[in-house]
Design a protein around this motif. Structure first.
Motif, PDB file in Angstrom:
ATOM      1  N   THR A 287     -17.089 -18.388  40.452  1.00 40.45           N
ATOM      2  CA  THR A 287     -16.342 -18.457  41.711  1.00 40.45           C
ATOM      3  C   THR A 287     -16.882 -17.469  42.734  1.00 40.45           C
ATOM      4  O   THR A 287     -17.050 -17.797  43.919  1.00 40.45           O
ATOM      5  CB  THR A 287     -14.848 -18.201  41.445  1.00 40.45           C
ATOM      6  OG1 THR A 287     -14.345 -19.202  40.552  1.00 40.45           O
ATOM      7  CG2 THR A 287     -14.046 -18.235  42.733  1.00 40.45           C
ATOM      8  N   LYS A 288     -17.158 -16.249  42.296  1.00 41.95           N
ATOM      9  CA  LYS A 288     -17.724 -15.249  43.214  1.00 41.95           C
ATOM     10  C   LYS A 288     -19.063 -15.738  43.774  1.00 41.95           C
ATOM     11  O   LYS A 288     -19.345 -15.587  44.964  1.00 41.95           O
ATOM     12  CB  LYS A 288     -17.910 -13.916  42.493  1.00 41.95           C
ATOM     13  CG  LYS A 288     -16.612 -13.198  42.175  1.00 41.95           C
ATOM     14  CD  LYS A 288     -16.841 -11.913  41.400  1.00 41.95           C
ATOM     15  CE  LYS A 288     -17.396 -10.821  42.283  1.00 41.95           C
ATOM     16  NZ  LYS A 288     -17.422  -9.502  41.593  1.00 41.95           N
TER      17      LYS A 288
ATOM     18  N   GLU B 287      -7.543 -16.809  50.278  1.00 42.69           N
ATOM     19  CA  GLU B 287      -7.540 -16.457  48.853  1.00 42.69           C
ATOM     20  C   GLU B 287      -6.569 -15.307  48.629  1.00 42.69           C
ATOM     21  O   GLU B 287      -6.735 -14.232  49.204  1.00 42.69           O
ATOM     22  CB  GLU B 287      -8.949 -16.073  48.410  1.00 42.69           C
ATOM     23  CG  GLU B 287      -9.042 -15.404  47.053  1.00 42.69           C
ATOM     24  CD  GLU B 287      -8.354 -16.186  45.949  1.00 42.69           C
ATOM     25  OE1 GLU B 287      -7.631 -15.552  45.169  1.00 42.69           O
ATOM     26  OE2 GLU B 287      -8.528 -17.420  45.860  1.00 42.69           O
TER      27      GLU B 287
ATOM     28  N   LEU C  55     -13.516 -23.766  47.224  1.00 42.38           N
ATOM     29  CA  LEU C  55     -14.844 -23.403  47.720  1.00 42.38           C
ATOM     30  C   LEU C  55     -15.762 -24.612  47.786  1.00 42.38           C
ATOM     31  O   LEU C  55     -16.584 -24.730  48.706  1.00 42.38           O
ATOM     32  CB  LEU C  55     -15.446 -22.310  46.838  1.00 42.38           C
ATOM     33  CG  LEU C  55     -14.738 -20.955  46.948  1.00 42.38           C
ATOM     34  CD1 LEU C  55     -15.195 -20.008  45.855  1.00 42.38           C
ATOM     35  CD2 LEU C  55     -14.970 -20.323  48.331  1.00 42.38           C
TER      36      LEU C  55
ATOM     37  N   ALA D 103     -18.472 -18.396  46.354  1.00 45.57           N
ATOM     38  CA  ALA D 103     -18.011 -17.804  47.609  1.00 45.57           C
ATOM     39  C   ALA D 103     -19.198 -17.296  48.435  1.00 45.57           C
ATOM     40  O   ALA D 103     -19.216 -17.436  49.669  1.00 45.57           O
ATOM     41  CB  ALA D 103     -17.028 -16.670  47.330  1.00 45.57           C
TER      42      ALA D 103
ATOM     43  N   SER E 157     -12.886 -27.317  35.752  1.00 42.87           N
ATOM     44  CA  SER E 157     -13.665 -26.830  36.896  1.00 42.87           C
ATOM     45  C   SER E 157     -14.539 -27.932  37.492  1.00 42.87           C
ATOM     46  O   SER E 157     -14.692 -28.012  38.716  1.00 42.87           O
ATOM     47  CB  SER E 157     -14.517 -25.629  36.491  1.00 42.87           C
ATOM     48  OG  SER E 157     -15.410 -25.958  35.443  1.00 42.87           O
TER      49      SER E 157
ATOM     50  N   PRO F  44     -12.637 -13.257  45.958  1.00 43.42           N
ATOM     51  CA  PRO F  44     -12.802 -14.527  45.242  1.00 43.42           C
ATOM     52  C   PRO F  44     -13.120 -14.271  43.775  1.00 43.42           C
ATOM     53  O   PRO F  44     -13.979 -13.466  43.439  1.00 43.42           O
ATOM     54  CB  PRO F  44     -13.983 -15.184  45.970  1.00 43.42           C
ATOM     55  CG  PRO F  44     -13.935 -14.620  47.357  1.00 43.42           C
ATOM     56  CD  PRO F  44     -13.488 -13.191  47.175  1.00 43.42           C
ATOM     57  N   GLY F  45     -12.393 -14.954  42.903  1.00 45.65           N
ATOM     58  CA  GLY F  45     -12.576 -14.780  41.468  1.00 45.65           C
ATOM     59  C   GLY F  45     -11.601 -13.827  40.819  1.00 45.65           C
ATOM     60  O   GLY F  45     -11.465 -13.821  39.594  1.00 45.65           O
TER      61      GLY F  45
ATOM     62  N   GLY G 187     -10.688 -20.845  44.747  1.00 45.87           N
ATOM     63  CA  GLY G 187     -11.256 -21.139  43.437  1.00 45.87           C
ATOM     64  C   GLY G 187     -12.389 -22.144  43.569  1.00 45.87           C
ATOM     65  O   GLY G 187     -12.831 -22.473  44.679  1.00 45.87           O
ATOM     66  N   PRO G 188     -12.876 -22.676  42.435  1.00 47.59           N
ATOM     67  CA  PRO G 188     -13.995 -23.629  42.496  1.00 47.59           C
ATOM     68  C   PRO G 188     -13.718 -24.854  43.366  1.00 47.59           C
ATOM     69  O   PRO G 188     -14.595 -25.308  44.102  1.00 47.59           O
ATOM     70  CB  PRO G 188     -14.195 -24.030  41.027  1.00 47.59           C
ATOM     71  CG  PRO G 188     -13.681 -22.867  40.252  1.00 47.59           C
ATOM     72  CD  PRO G 188     -12.525 -22.334  41.045  1.00 47.59           C
TER      73      PRO G 188
ATOM     74  N   ILE H  49      -9.052 -15.797  38.930  1.00 47.87           N
ATOM     75  CA  ILE H  49      -9.565 -16.941  38.185  1.00 47.87           C
ATOM     76  C   ILE H  49      -9.611 -16.631  36.704  1.00 47.87           C
ATOM     77  O   ILE H  49     -10.215 -15.643  36.275  1.00 47.87           O
ATOM     78  CB  ILE H  49     -10.978 -17.331  38.674  1.00 47.87           C
ATOM     79  CG1 ILE H  49     -10.920 -17.807  40.137  1.00 47.87           C
ATOM     80  CG2 ILE H  49     -11.581 -18.407  37.776  1.00 47.87           C
ATOM     81  CD1 ILE H  49     -10.177 -19.109  40.353  1.00 47.87           C
TER      82      ILE H  49
ATOM     83  N   LEU I 195     -15.690 -18.100  34.551  1.00 45.60           N
ATOM     84  CA  LEU I 195     -15.441 -18.896  35.756  1.00 45.60           C
ATOM     85  C   LEU I 195     -15.171 -18.004  36.963  1.00 45.60           C
ATOM     86  O   LEU I 195     -15.455 -18.383  38.100  1.00 45.60           O
ATOM     87  CB  LEU I 195     -14.274 -19.861  35.533  1.00 45.60           C
ATOM     88  CG  LEU I 195     -14.151 -20.969  36.584  1.00 45.60           C
ATOM     89  CD1 LEU I 195     -15.397 -21.842  36.615  1.00 45.60           C
ATOM     90  CD2 LEU I 195     -12.902 -21.816  36.339  1.00 45.60           C
TER      91      LEU I 195
END
Length: 563
Positions: A130-131, A53, A30, A134, A354, A58-59, A26-27, A62, A126
């Protein structure tokens, strides 16, 4: 077979060694990885970093409102705009509205306390942020392993954290290895940073093992349930933010809702219910559905003729921390650290976490980097909590430390006292409200409470749980053992159903728990683990603390898009 028996038959596990292992993409996780690689590049050294993850990418897991304060992101990546970070919709207006059953009163903006203003903040997905993070991490050389769940903490002989092991794959419902069986692997680090989010499975174990919460308030939680909709352009106001309090909640139950206007005629809506509620008949999911029918809310989903013409695009749920600094555990222990919501850094007054996750990830990374280049390993990264104590984040959380605890006196008192603390005292508060009981201990026996009758869904604006879970794209390998485990299989019927009217069937937002009749008309609890959206509410609210959430196979769970 137990894990020990599996290891005895198929082991040993393969292992990979890194300077720093990060659990959770997550944020916060990462940010940890990015900052480590930034420092290595700045100082001409090499630090190896891996991020595990459990989501398919990723994401994928989230879920947040989300209004994002970009302060920490700007510290981490100053040129995030130029690099295309998906912070596209600035907040243009704040509305705080108190709802009656049919009425609504908007507080004039001039009377909103500082934490309620969102100037300079952005309405975001979010998951999309996050993506993007990443991608930045991988460009710096961070290894990211999506679809791998960290199932076990590994320890050195001296008790310090050595790393983590991923879960085994191909275990059947009977606990026996199938033909597709693959043994998990070990990720070993000089330091391991745990960034699993709220009520992290391994973070919970570490807090207990190292007694990190000794002397702290019990953590308080909420469940946030969210939907994303595409609405009529005539009802869309890009950047408009509305928060509501009051109806449909009783005044003694903590909770509230939000409606955020994203770009592209989309709105994110959500409802947060404090998990310290007392009536076992309450259903956070149904309260959310009922909230949407209020005239002040329903308006945004209708056309000029009063017809619902909006389209629901996404659904999800997640537990959130709500106690702030009062319940913050010690965040370091030999060999590792807790960051972000895994520790409980979310600012519930601002409804934001976040920025705190990114900031604490940076602080943990800086402490770990200095330790690694100094040749240290598996000790306590004391520089991390020391940096937090001196940071703007500590100042922010300390100023809002009483926000949630005022609500034990009801909505009116909480509103007045939070306003007094922020407007009159300007956050220089000479007192601290304490909390003594965990959320599950507030649930009353059903005999002492009034049943709540919720309206049936209309399929246009309000929905049932199963159709909601369907659009969360949730999927689990069906042959694996249920990852929602019971310490004692007799407790759900003998105690939870008999005394509390089976609250797990109502507090779960995904229809995982269902009381059904056996052929002899006795009751049993059916666990539909394939529906689980990994919100962790059951692990928190179960009145007997009999349910234990463990990690399913990696890649399972929701696959959120735009959440």
């Amino acid at each position: 077979m137990t894990n020990q028996e599996i290891l005895a038959q198929f082991g040993p596990r393969e292992s990979m060694e890194y300077d720093v292992v990060v659990v959770g993409g997550g944020p916060g996780g990462l940010a940890t990885a990015i900052r480590l690689k930034q420092l290595a590049a700045e100082k001409g050294t090499d630090v190896s970093v891996v991020v595990l993850e459990k989501g398919s990418e990723p994401g994928a897991h989230i879920l947040s409102g989300a209004i994002m304060d970009p302060k920490a992101l700007t510290e981490l990546i100053p040129n995030w705009k130029e690099l295309g970070a998906p912070l596209n919709q600035p907040v243009t207006d704040d509305a705080y509205v108190f709802l009656g059953e049919k009425s609504g009163f908007r507080v004039p903006n001039v009377f909103l306390p500082p934490f309620a203003h969102n100037d300079g903040n952005y309405i975001v997905s979010l998951g999309s942020v996050t993506k993007w993070m990443a991608e930045q991490a991988e460009a710096l050389g961070v290894e990211i392993f999506p679809g791998f769940s960290a199932a076990e903490v590994l320890y050195n002989d001296d008790g310090s954290v050595k790393g983590v092991a991923t879960g085994n794959l191909g275990i059947g419902k009977d606990g026996e290895p199938m033909e597709s069986f693959q043994l998990g692997m070990e990720l070993l680090g000089k330091y391991t940073v745990f960034a699993e989010g709220a009520r992290g499975h391994l973070g919970k174990q570490l807090i207990s093992k190292f007694k990190l919460d000794e002397g702290r308030d019990p953590q308080s939680w909420g469940i946030g349930i969210k939907e994303v909709w595409e609405i009529d352009p005539s009802r869309h106001q890009p950047g408009f933010v509305m928060h509501t309090a009051g109806w449909p909640m009783e005044s003694d139950t903590y909770g509230g809702a939000f409606l955020y206007h994203l770009e592209g005629n989309k709105v994110a809506i959500g409802f947060v219910t404090g998990l310290g509620y007392s009536n076992p008949y309450l259903s956070p999911f149904e309260e959310f559905q009922r909230w949407k029918t209020h005239p002040n809310v329903r308006y945004y989903f209708e056309n000029a003729k009063g017809e619902v013409n909006a389209k629901r695009l996404g659904y999800g749920a997640r537990a959130i921390n709500a106690s702030g600094i009062n319940a913050l555990p010690k965040t370091v222990f030999p060999g590792g650290a807790l960051i972000g919501c895994n520790a409980g850094y979310l600012n519930v007054g601002r409804i934001k976490g976040s920025h705190a996750a990114i900031k604490t990830g940076m602080q943990a990374a800086e402490a770990a980097y200095d330790a690694v280049v100094a040749g240290r390993q598996h000790d306590e990264l004391s520089a991390y909590p020391e940096a937090f104590e001196k940071s703007w984040l500590h100042t922010e959380l300390n100023k809002d430390r009483n926000f949630k605890n005022w609500f034990k006196y009801g909505l009116t008192v909480a509103t007045l006292m939070n306003g007094f603390e922020q407007f009159v005292l300007r956050g220089h508060i000479p007192w601290t409200l304490r909390r003594t009981k965990p959320d599950y201990a507030y649930l009353k026996p059903a005999a002492e409470c009034k049943p709540i009758v919720y309206p049936k869904p209309d399929g246009k604006l309000t929905f049932d749980k199963l159709s909601s879970v369907f659009i969360s794209n949730t999927n689990h390998e069906e042959q694996q053992p249920a990852h929602l485990t019971l310490k004692d299989a007799s407790v759900p019927v003998a105690i939870n159903l008999a005394k509390y009217a089976g609250p797990e069937a109502r507090y779960c937002p995904a229809g995982v728990y269902e009381f059904v009749k056996n052929e002899d008309n006795t009751d049993r609890l059916q666990i539909n683990a394939q529906n689980c959206v990994h919100c962790k509410t059951c692990d928190i609210k179960d009145p007997t603390q009999n349910i234990v959430w463990v990690t399913p196979e990696g890649g399972g769970g929701p696959n959120y898009a735009g959440m």
